[in-house]
Motif scaffolding. Structure first.
Motif: not given
Ligand code: FES
Length: 87
Positions: A41-42, A47-52, A55-67
């Motif tokens: 979420t922004c 607003e909800p965010r997801g894949i944009y 290819i790793g440039h926009c950082y819109e798809c960030r999440a917490t993975v294994n802390q």
């Protein structure tokens, strides 16, 4: 368990819900395959965010993975029992 394409089906959690994916596929792709489009979420607009870019440039798809925070899920490969949370 291997599917007919010799891919290993594994399970992981997203926000506490256990779901399935293919080992080695990008986390974002596994989430999309499970119908999940909003990965975070922004903080400004809410607003909800997801894949944009995918290819790793926009950082819109960030999440917490294994802390670990701020993991780009379009780049990180899925592993068995990963714990993925929205940010
Ligand atoms: S979708 Fe742009 S960095 Fe992941």
């Amino acid at each position: 368990m291997e599917n007919q394409n010799h891919e290993k089906e594994i399970s992981f959690t997203f926000n506490g819900k256990r779901i399935k994916g293919i080992e080695g596929q990008p986390i974002a792709a596994a989430l999309m395959a499970n119908g999940i489009r909003a990965i975070r979420t922004c903080t400004v607009t809410g607003e909800p965010r997801g894949i944009y870019c995918g290819i790793g440039h926009c950082y819109e798809c960030r999440a917490t993975v294994n802390q670990k925070r701020n993991i780009r899920t379009c780049l990180k490969c899925l592993e068995e029992n990963m714990d993925i949370k929205s940010e």
